[in-house]
Design an enzyme around this catalytic site. Structure first.
Site, PDB file in Angstrom:
ATOM      1  N   GLY A 110       0.809  -1.213   0.000  1.00 51.19           N
ATOM      2  CA  GLY A 110       0.000   0.000   0.000  1.00 51.19           C
ATOM      3  C   GLY A 110       0.842   1.262   0.000  1.00 51.19           C
ATOM      4  O   GLY A 110       0.341   2.352   0.245  1.00 51.19           O
ATOM      5  N   ASP A 154      -1.328   8.190  -6.724  1.00 61.84           N
ATOM      6  CA  ASP A 154      -0.081   7.476  -6.451  1.00 61.84           C
ATOM      7  C   ASP A 154       1.014   7.884  -7.434  1.00 61.84           C
ATOM      8  O   ASP A 154       2.150   8.178  -7.041  1.00 61.84           O
ATOM      9  CB  ASP A 154      -0.300   5.958  -6.535  1.00 61.84           C
ATOM     10  CG  ASP A 154      -1.413   5.489  -5.605  1.00 61.84           C
ATOM     11  OD1 ASP A 154      -1.828   6.258  -4.724  1.00 61.84           O
ATOM     12  OD2 ASP A 154      -1.876   4.352  -5.782  1.00 61.84           O
ATOM     13  N   TYR A 203     -12.180  -2.094  -5.081  1.00 62.90           N
ATOM     14  CA  TYR A 203     -11.861  -0.731  -5.519  1.00 62.90           C
ATOM     15  C   TYR A 203     -12.780  -0.314  -6.672  1.00 62.90           C
ATOM     16  O   TYR A 203     -13.369   0.772  -6.655  1.00 62.90           O
ATOM     17  CB  TYR A 203     -10.391  -0.660  -5.962  1.00 62.90           C
ATOM     18  CG  TYR A 203      -9.937   0.749  -6.265  1.00 62.90           C
ATOM     19  CD1 TYR A 203      -9.321   1.519  -5.290  1.00 62.90           C
ATOM     20  CD2 TYR A 203     -10.148   1.310  -7.520  1.00 62.90           C
ATOM     21  CE1 TYR A 203      -8.917   2.816  -5.553  1.00 62.90           C
ATOM     22  CE2 TYR A 203      -9.759   2.603  -7.791  1.00 62.90           C
ATOM     23  CZ  TYR A 203      -9.136   3.352  -6.817  1.00 62.90           C
ATOM     24  OH  TYR A 203      -8.753   4.644  -7.083  1.00 62.90           O
TER      25      TYR A 203
HETATM   26  C1  GLA Z   1      -5.181   3.402  -4.673  1.00 61.47           C
HETATM   27  C2  GLA Z   1      -5.347   4.137  -6.005  1.00 61.47           C
HETATM   28  C3  GLA Z   1      -5.354   5.655  -5.799  1.00 61.47           C
HETATM   29  C4  GLA Z   1      -6.363   6.047  -4.711  1.00 61.47           C
HETATM   30  C5  GLA Z   1      -6.183   5.183  -3.461  1.00 61.47           C
HETATM   31  C6  GLA Z   1      -7.275   5.435  -2.450  1.00 61.47           C
HETATM   32  O1  GLA Z   1      -3.919   3.654  -4.115  1.00 61.47           O
HETATM   33  O2  GLA Z   1      -4.306   3.806  -6.897  1.00 61.47           O
HETATM   34  O3  GLA Z   1      -5.630   6.304  -7.020  1.00 61.47           O
HETATM   35  O4  GLA Z   1      -7.658   5.998  -5.203  1.00 61.47           O
HETATM   36  O5  GLA Z   1      -6.186   3.810  -3.759  1.00 61.47           O
HETATM   37  O6  GLA Z   1      -7.231   6.740  -2.022  1.00 61.47           O
END
Ligand code: GLA
Length: 339
Positions: A110, A154, A203
């Site tokens: 993460g 990210d 997601y």
């Molecule tokens: C993942 C996704 C990001 C964002 C996060 C949650 O890391 O790649 O774009 O949506 O989850 O904030």
């Protein structure tokens, strides 16, 4: 924007991972996020040439071997090579590359190890443009590689990181405001020990839910009173939307507090963010909840929350110096660059 380095030239590119202080599951609706690039990174070094991109990795048993005309990155094996293939498919370099990947990032925890890999590979393959274009290209690479409709946080944090600063990003305008992290703030990342197994499918399901809510009330980033969400009849969609609206407000509050050096306020916003991710967005787990509770109960900890997509992975904590001795102490670092 693309092209490629001269055949024969040796290139080294490095790209950091990121930790998100606050603002999760807001980027897909153009909301606010407050990540920082960290001092854990992925580095690609090698030499341009040939008609394939061939990368060995310290962290992986099998190398990535991707032809320049790769058609479908999502089917490439081994799994980690999909991210390399995604970059090749989006960048379409004219020259191949043979090299090596090293990383100090925990993979799949993460901290955006995949974004760091994509950004470092794009730079090594000769991407030539600004950090925003680099982030857009590698976001598309992640989407085609993984099939997950991820937002831009990210990749943008990895590409545009600023030493000593968190990045307040408006994911609609893509404006970035660098917010200094006070000297006396310590940021720790603690792994829950739980792998993020459900993360991809959940997601996409959450992203679909917030878009369904937007079909009723319009862009959630423009909603600043949760009463406006009463028009959403479906109680599940209502809660998903409420997370996004309240999270955007918490990011705004936390960024202002961080700027003012008011760490207790930032910490309280983080704790509220975790509760919202747990109760309204339902992307936490019992393991993450227990870890957050334990950290928050530790004297000297301002706040803690799950960070990133959830369903396992890491927790981020904001603390006084020296109070936690587990996980990684991370420092806000500059974004991706060639060495
Ligand atoms: C993942 C996704 C990001 C964002 C996060 C949650 O890391 O790649 O774009 O949506 O989850 O904030």
């Amino acid at each position: 924007m693309s092209a490629g380095p001269d055949p024969g030239a040796t290139v080294t590119a490095t790209a950091p991972g990121r930790v998100n202080l606050i603002g999760d599951h807001t980027d897909t609706t153009g909301g606010l996020v407050l990540p920082l690039a960290v001092d854990l990174a992925t580095t690609v070094t090698g030499r341009a040439g040939g008609t394939e991109v061939v990368l060995a990795s310290d962290a992986e048993a099998e190398p990535a071997r991707v032809p320049l005309d790769v058609a479908d990155p999502s089917t490439v094996t081994p799994g980690w090579a999909r991210y390399v293939a995604g970059v090749v498919a989006e960048l379409r370099p004219t020259v191949g590359f043979t090299g090596h990947v090293t990383t100090t990032l925990p993979v799949g925890a993460g901290l955006s190890s995949s974004a760091a890999l994509e950004v470092a590979v794009a730079l090594a393959l000769g991407f030539d443009g600004d950090p925003l274009d680099l982030a857009r290209l590698t976001q598309r690479a992640e989407q085609v590689a993984s099939g997950v409709p991820c937002g831009i946080m990210d990749q943008l944090a990895s590409a545009a990181g600023v030493d000593g600063h968190a990045l307040l990003i408006d994911c609609h305008t893509l404006a970035i405001t660098a917010v200094p992290v006070p000297e006396e703030a310590e940021i720790r990342v603690v792994h829950s020990g739980q792998a993020r197994e459900l993360a991809s499918s959940a997601y996409a399901e959450r992203a679909a839910a917030v878009h369904a809510a937007e079909a009723v009330v319009g862009p959630l980033r423009l909603v600043d009173d949760v009463a406006a969400l009463d028009r959403i009849d479906d109680s599940l969609l209502h809660r998903r939307a409420r997370h996004v609206v309240t999270e955007n407000a918490r990011v705004r509050l936390a960024a202002a507090a961080l700027q003012a050096g008011d760490l207790p306020t930032v910490g309280r916003a983080m704790v509220a963010s975790h509760a919202s991710l747990r109760d309204d967005f339902e992307v936490s787990t019992d393991v993450l909840d227990r870890l957050v509770d334990r950290l928050v109960a530790t004297p000297g900890v301002y706040g803690a929350r799950l960070t990133g997509a959830g369903f396992g992975g890491c927790v981020v904590a904001l603390t006084e110096p020296g109070v936690l001795h587990e996980g990684w102490r991370v420092r806000a670092s500059r974004g991706a660059h060639l060495l």
